[in-house]
Each structure stands twice: as structure tokens, then as C-alpha cells.
Design a protein around this motif. Sequence first.
Motif, short mmCIF file in Angstrom:
data_model
loop_
_atom_site.label_atom_id
_atom_site.label_comp_id
_atom_site.label_asym_id
_atom_site.label_seq_id
_atom_site.Cartn_x
_atom_site.Cartn_y
_atom_site.Cartn_z
N ALA A 126 0.84 -1.19 0.00
CA ALA A 126 0.00 0.00 0.00
C ALA A 126 0.88 1.24 0.00
O ALA A 126 2.09 1.17 0.21
CB ALA A 126 -0.92 0.00 1.22
N VAL A 127 0.27 2.39 -0.22
CA VAL A 127 0.99 3.66 -0.27
C VAL A 127 1.15 4.20 1.15
O VAL A 127 0.17 4.32 1.89
CB VAL A 127 0.25 4.69 -1.14
N LYS A 157 -5.66 9.96 -5.53
CA LYS A 157 -4.73 9.67 -6.61
C LYS A 157 -4.76 8.18 -6.94
O LYS A 157 -5.11 7.34 -6.11
CB LYS A 157 -3.32 10.12 -6.24
N VAL A 158 -4.37 7.85 -8.16
CA VAL A 158 -4.52 6.49 -8.67
C VAL A 158 -3.83 5.46 -7.81
O VAL A 158 -4.36 4.38 -7.55
CB VAL A 158 -4.01 6.42 -10.12
N ASP A 159 -2.62 5.77 -7.32
CA ASP A 159 -1.88 4.77 -6.54
C ASP A 159 -2.63 4.39 -5.26
O ASP A 159 -2.72 3.22 -4.90
CB ASP A 159 -0.47 5.25 -6.23
N CYS A 160 -3.22 5.38 -4.59
CA CYS A 160 -3.97 5.08 -3.37
C CYS A 160 -5.29 4.35 -3.67
O CYS A 160 -5.71 3.47 -2.90
CB CYS A 160 -4.28 6.37 -2.60
N TRP A 165 -3.91 2.49 1.18
CA TRP A 165 -3.03 3.45 1.83
C TRP A 165 -2.87 3.16 3.31
O TRP A 165 -3.70 2.53 3.95
CB TRP A 165 -3.54 4.88 1.64
N VAL A 166 -1.73 3.62 3.84
CA VAL A 166 -1.44 3.61 5.27
C VAL A 166 -1.13 5.06 5.63
O VAL A 166 -0.10 5.60 5.24
CB VAL A 166 -0.25 2.70 5.62
N LEU A 167 -2.02 5.70 6.34
CA LEU A 167 -1.93 7.12 6.65
C LEU A 167 -1.32 7.29 8.03
O LEU A 167 -1.83 6.77 9.02
CB LEU A 167 -3.32 7.76 6.60
#
Length: 499
Positions: A126-127, A157-160, A165-167
Motif C-alpha cells: 500500500a501507499v 490519486k490512482v496509486d492510493c 493506503w497507510v496514513l
Amino acid sequence: MSIFTLQAHHGSLKFPAFGRTMMTTPSGSHGNRGVESLSGKYSMDETRRPLRIPPQMRSYAEKHDLSQLAQDLVSNLLIDQPDDPISYLINLLQGSSLDIPRVMVIGPPAVGKYTLCKRLSTELRAVHVTTESLLQGHSEDLPSELLVQMVQQRLKKVDCLTKGWVLQGIPKTRLQALSLQQAGILPKHLVMLEAPDDVLQERNQGRMVDPQTKDVYHQIFIWPSDDTIAQRLQKGRSLTNKQLSEELQRYSCEVTGLRSAYQHVLKVISGDQPHSDVYQQALGFVQTRHRSRPHRILLLGPPGSGKSLQARQLAEKHSMVDVSCGRLLRSVAADGSTLGEDIQLYLDDGLPVPDSVVLQVLEERLSQEDCSSRGWVLHGFPNNLLQARSLQESHHEPNRVFFMEATDEVCQERITLRATDPVSGQRFHAVSNPAPSAEFHSRLQTRPEDSREEVMRRLKEYRELSDALKSVYPDAAHVDADPQPWTVFEALLSRLTTN
């Protein structure tokens, strides 16, 4: 964030919504026309009463995890806000994006958020979204509205969208949490790290950074195994003692509100332990899909294994209904009904109540609204293979089964050394809870079924039937019930929350 609920007679499905309750009537129904279902007819008020759903539907919903599916779909809609929701949902269901991670990691400064987030994002592919990358030079005290806009822009955004994602480090306040929720930014899992202030102060001073990879290490707590990396480490940016104290004070004022905002997707992990342990606990949590279904717990084990005590504690901990089969039968026997009178005859003669009658009483109790909405923990039934199979076929089958494994010696000690004061009704135990005075002790009475001979007979009977019970529940968890009750309770809680 509010939820609307499709309440059921035998369960409920909860979905994110906008502060309203969904009321439903069957297609084509008018006025107070009855609702026909597989488990009978239910009258229904036209405007007020929710649709009641029979247990067969609940079982189907749980088997296919429909509640979680609906929640994931609505969450994705709120986050991505597509122009064509129907086409978006079709593509979502055809793809695998429902399984992408959405993780938040929060905690006080110097607790290890960056290191944990980097490892989690690598493992989950993940991002890793850091506070620094979002702010890009802005002050960390941005208004909540502006911060939420920045988070939204990054997570869209496309990557997320494709990887998840990991925020890290957001939200810091309850106001930020509520603003993120209102914007549809909803984590599937939130890890909250915590550690004592003195540990955080020590970690703040020993921070080291790899200038090439930007990985964070520590002179004491986390040191690279590669000497090449260790030689190029540089002292990292640290807060002054005054700055750290102010940050910790601000965080302590917000932590209760943050826990409340994310209580249904939250796991609190102590950061004051080896990082590998922190990582394994966090990884196990984020790899577990959150399920909103009520617990239906079955406790099995020999007499004296502590089923009644653990059932009561589990029910109190999770606001479930404690369903003791023996206590339930005695309650029905005392209610004056025809069925109760029949049950009382068996109890008076010391005979077992027929399985068909026990199942009738159990089905009626487990069908009541409190059991359907809050869940239940059942003990005292089933006791043999036929009873277990009958329970499985009753549409009230448990979704968590625990075998409490205890030795004969421990069970005998727990049962044969207990006695009751006929005056106060208090129960005492010669070892773990002795009578407070000689006066109490002199009037204690031991029940006939607690005699050593009777306990040995019941234990032998259970051992002979336990293999058959285990064949009905091959996926059951086995818990050592020999230790002290609080240790057993912690083991049950651990098994209950990690699967």
C-alpha cells in the motif's frame, strides 16, 4: 458518523449513512398487512416498525458477509464520489479493490509511527502517506478543513485508489477525525500506539536517520543489523524537552475523543515493547477483516471448567446476553405456563428434560430481540452429539465455539470444595473464597451433585462425549481453563478479537 440499521427479528445489518434510520415495508404491502416469512407471520406497523427478518436470511447474510460488503461499497462511494455510481459499483464488484487496505496509525510523538507505517505499507503493498508529504512545508496547525482537503486530494490519486493506503499521524484531534469522517475518509483499521512519557522522552533524544532511505532508527530501541547502514546514520530531528511536553499534553487531551471516534475499527497497541512485537500485532489486526455481526458464542467443557463464570464476564465485557441453559429451564419452569409445568415435572424427578423441549425453549430465547441485536454466549447445552447437531440445524448456530480444556483434578477441586450458605445464599470455596467466619462455615451446605462421586461420574460422561462434540465443531478454539479465571478470560478475549 451515523449509521442506519435494517433491524431484524434475528439479527441486524448496519450500514454507513447520513443520520437517518431506514424503515422498510415489503413490496406491495399496505397498511398493517402481515409480512409472511420462513419463520412465521409478523404484523407490521406501516410507518414505525422495522421489517423483521427470519434467521435463515441472517445466516445467509453472515455466510456471504453482506453487511461488510454493503459497508465497503458505501464507504468507497463516499470516498471516491464517482459521477456514475452504478457503473462504479459494478466495476468495484468485478474487481478486487474492495480488499485494498485503508489503515490509519496514530499516537503521541516518538512512539514509532513512521517505522510501523513503513513496514505495514511494504507488507500490504500500500501507499505510505506521511504527514510531512501531505503538509509540504505547511504548519501542522492547519485548519481542519484545509487538512481534510489535502488528505482527500492525496487519497484520490490512482496509486492510493488501486493499492490502498497507510496514513501516518492523522488525525491528531477529534475535530479532525469527525471532519475526515464527514468527508467520507473512513479507515478499515486504525492502530493507536501508546507508551509512557518517560519512554517517549528517551526515544525522542536518540533518534537516528538514514540519509539515503530516510528510514528512522534509534540508538537503543531500533538499530540496523547492516553495518554499512549503521555507519552512515545521522542524528535525526528531535523536539526539545519543552516542545515534547507540550505535544504530549495536547495529545493526552485528544486521545479519549480519538478512541471514541474510531472505536469500531480501533486497536490500541503498546509501543513500549520490541518493535517486532508491535509490528506483528498491528499486522495481524490490519489483515483481519472487520465484521459487524453480533457474537454468538458457545462455551463447551467439562463441569468445573468455569463456563458459567467466563460466560458472565464475556457478556458483561461485550454487552451480550448470558444464556445458561439450566438457568433458562428453571426460569421457564417457574413462569406458570403449560410448558413450564411440564419442565418442572422433569426437574422434580431429577430427570433430564427432553432435547425437543430444551431446543424449543432455547430457540424462543435466542430469537428475542436482545439476543438478535446484542449477541449471546450459551453454556450448558449441547452435551452430546445429537444435541449439537440439532443446535446447528436450528438457525441459531454459534459463530464462535470455545472448548475450555481443564484437567479432572482441577475440575474436582473447583466443584467438591464449594459450598453454599443457606441463609445468605452466598457461595464459598474452601481454597479460593473461604467463608469469612466460623459462624458462616458452620452452616455451609454442599449440594448432592457436588459430591466427589457425582463429579467423577459427570467428568467421565463428558470425556466419553467430548470427541463427538469436537467433530461437530472442528474449527473451535481450545483454551486452557486450568489457570486462574482472569488468565482464562484474557485468553478468551484474545481469541475472540483476533479472528
